[in-house]
Write an enzyme that holds these catalytic residues in place. Structure first.
Site, PDB file in Angstrom:
ATOM      1  N   SER A  50       0.925  -1.071   0.021  1.00 31.00           N
ATOM      2  CA  SER A  50      -0.061  -0.067   0.058  1.00 31.00           C
ATOM      3  C   SER A  50       0.825   1.321  -0.174  1.00 31.00           C
ATOM      4  O   SER A  50       2.125   1.209   0.139  1.00 31.00           O
ATOM      5  CB  SER A  50      -1.092  -0.040   1.102  1.00 31.00           C
ATOM      6  N   LYS A  51       0.346   2.234   0.016  1.00 30.38           N
ATOM      7  CA  LYS A  51       1.027   3.623   0.028  1.00 30.38           C
ATOM      8  C   LYS A  51       1.984   3.901   0.897  1.00 30.38           C
ATOM      9  O   LYS A  51       2.956   4.611   1.061  1.00 30.38           O
ATOM     10  CB  LYS A  51       0.010   4.970  -0.174  1.00 30.38           C
ATOM     11  N   ARG A  52       1.645   3.153   2.235  1.00 31.14           N
ATOM     12  CA  ARG A  52       2.781   3.160   3.290  1.00 31.14           C
ATOM     13  C   ARG A  52       4.059   2.843   2.872  1.00 31.14           C
ATOM     14  O   ARG A  52       4.929   3.165   3.380  1.00 31.14           O
ATOM     15  CB  ARG A  52       2.169   2.386   4.603  1.00 31.14           C
TER      16      ARG A  52
END
Ligand code: GLU
Length: 485
Positions: A250-252
């Site tokens: 994910s963007k994390r």
């Protein structure tokens, strides 16, 4: 043909939903399909699954095209827009109704809600009970005459639905666990599984290769193929992509859009190579591969069932590998516009000085993992003056008077050279070091700061050569003047 070669000309597809940017996971799925098509001389088709009008955007469709084009994942035939095929999806659902493979369900949504809530309260998973849809002939006629809305549900037969998954081996679902699913909603719109099967049949798809997250859709889709009298394609479900912490990417974890990597100075061939290794391996330890090598080595046997790990460090390393080994002309074509964009030169000038530019790139690519890093190291080769990095000055020019002396002597020795070539430069400066009883480094390090403003650079004689005689000597004089302030 190898044992694994498909019996007939393969047709595969990439079928993204245009609801965001092109995700690296999507690009990876596209790449596997593309490689398969290239390897087995088949067709690779692109279908934009835009039936969700609320979430689909033209901008996203463009981002998908751009990302695919940047990566070179060209598709055969015209793009198929799923939304343009709704009439066929509708007709296929009605064909299933007519053949008895599906039935009308007039249950009002509020009633379904109530039944679902009841099942939940009991702790059961809700499953539609087909007897709810049983109607007498007269009731049915009445409802139809009244134009009452109905959904069309697929009548799931008894038995087991299984397939030999190219990645996971045999996968089987007992049909009793599959409810009579809706294929056409009461507003006349097809559901996802109906649209996909209808399109895959129409497009003549022979192998559906897609993410693991679609495994639960596959038995329903196989049942639809059979009921429509169509040949069931092969299926291969490629693993999900996780971050280095083992969680779904994910963007994390950093950028997940292909476009972001494009704008970070990644080479498309490095991105492709990296993506190819997310869930596939070549069978030996080979990791760095060109596109032709990937096509040559790709096989479904090399696909992995377990989740792949997206490690941006590895991506950068991979980029550095491609940067170091790609033909210098290709690198020049990529970097020239970047150099122009940075205001250091123009593409026309660089083209006119092609050999020199390639020489500079040979020097700069050694220390770069990204093309951006080449551009960042480039100014000393392109501009008249250089900026002194204060840390470089503090470290290498600590004793201003002594450094000015040594740089002046360096200037004079270099100025007296007949040939502006590394060998005589080195000889002259080593002689100077011997005469002064100092190490070579005591000359080369201050010289590096004078020429580049920095403490690190390519080999100093290469720098002198490519910065050129006039500019090098001017920079030395300027450094002396600066130090004598
Ligand atoms: N549109 C689906 C997705 O983006 C792909 C469906 C498929 O490949 O069958 O996940």
């Amino acid at each position: 043909m190898t044992a694994a070669s498909p019996a007939k000309r393969p047709r595969v597809r990439f079928a993204p939903s245009p609801t965001g940017f092109l995700h690296v996971g999507g690009a990876r799925t596209a790449l596997f399909n593309w490689l398969y098509a290239k390897k087995y001389d088949g067709d690779f088709l692109l279908r934009i699954e835009d039936t969700d009008r609320q979430r689909s955007t033209d901008e996203s469709t463009r981002a998908i095209f751009d990302g695919m084009q940047w990566l070179g994942l060209t598709w055969d035939e015209d793009v198929v827009y799923q939304g343009a095929n709704v009439a066929r999806h509708y007709a296929d659902a009605h064909a299933l109704l007519d053949s008895g493979a599906a039935y009308r369900d007039f249950t009002p949504p509020s009633e379904l809600e109530r039944l679902r809530a009841e099942a939940e309260a009991r702790g059961d998973a809700f499953k539609f009970d087909r007897t709810l849809a049983d109607l007498s002939a007269s009731d049915l006629a009445q409802k139809l005459a009244n134009n009452e809305p109905y959904a069309i549900r697929f009548r799931v037969p008894e038995g087991t639905t299984e397939w030999p998954d190219l990645v996971h081996g045999r996968i089987a679902f007992p049909n009793k666990d599959i409810e009579d699913f809706i294929i056409l909603r009461s507003d006349g719109t097809p559901v996802y599984n109906m649209a996909v099967v209808s399109d895959d049949i129409a497009m003549g798809i022979t192998l559906v290769m897609r993410g693991d997250d679609h495994i639960s859709n596959t038995p329903k889709q196989i049942l639809l193929y059979r009921a429509l009298g169509a040949e069931v394609p092969q299926f291969g479900h490629v693993p999900m992509i996780h971050g280095t912490d083992g969680k779904k990417l994910s963007k994390r974890h950093g950028a997940t859009a292909v476009g972001d990597y494009q704008h970070q100075g990644l080479l498309p061939q490095a991105m492709l190579n990296f993506l190819a290794l997310l869930g596939w391996s070549s069978g030996d330890d080979t990791e760095v591969m060109t596109l032709p090598q990937l096509i040559e080595r790709f096989s479904v046997q090399g696909l992995h069932a377990k989740a792949a790990v997206f490690d941006t460090k590895k991506l950068e390393w991979m980029n550095g590998q491609h940067l170091a080994h790609m033909p210098i002309d290709e690198l020049a074509a990529i970097v020239a516009p970047m150099i122009e964009h940075a205001g250091l030169s123009t593409v026309a000038e660089l083209t006119a000085n092609h050999a020199w530019f390639c020489g500079v790139l040979e020097l700069l690519r050694i220390r770069a993992r990204l093309t951006d890093e080449i551009v960042a190291q480039a100014p000393p080769f392109f501009t008249d003056g250089v900026e002194y990095d204060p840390e470089a000055v503090a470290k290498q020019w600590r004793d201003a008077a002594a450094t000015a002396d040594i740089l002046e002597a360096t200037h004079d020795r270099l100025a007296s050279l007949g040939d502006w070539e590394p060998a005589p430069m080195e000889e002259a400066l080593r002689t100077l070091a011997e005469e002064r009883a100092i190490s070579g480094g005591k000359i080369f390090q201050p010289l590096r700061v004078a020429l580049t403003g920095l403490t690190v650079s390519p080999g100093i004689f290469d720098v002198l050569l490519y910065v050129g005689r006039e500019r090098s000597l001017t920079r030395l004089s300027r450094a002396v003047a600066f130090l004598r302030g």
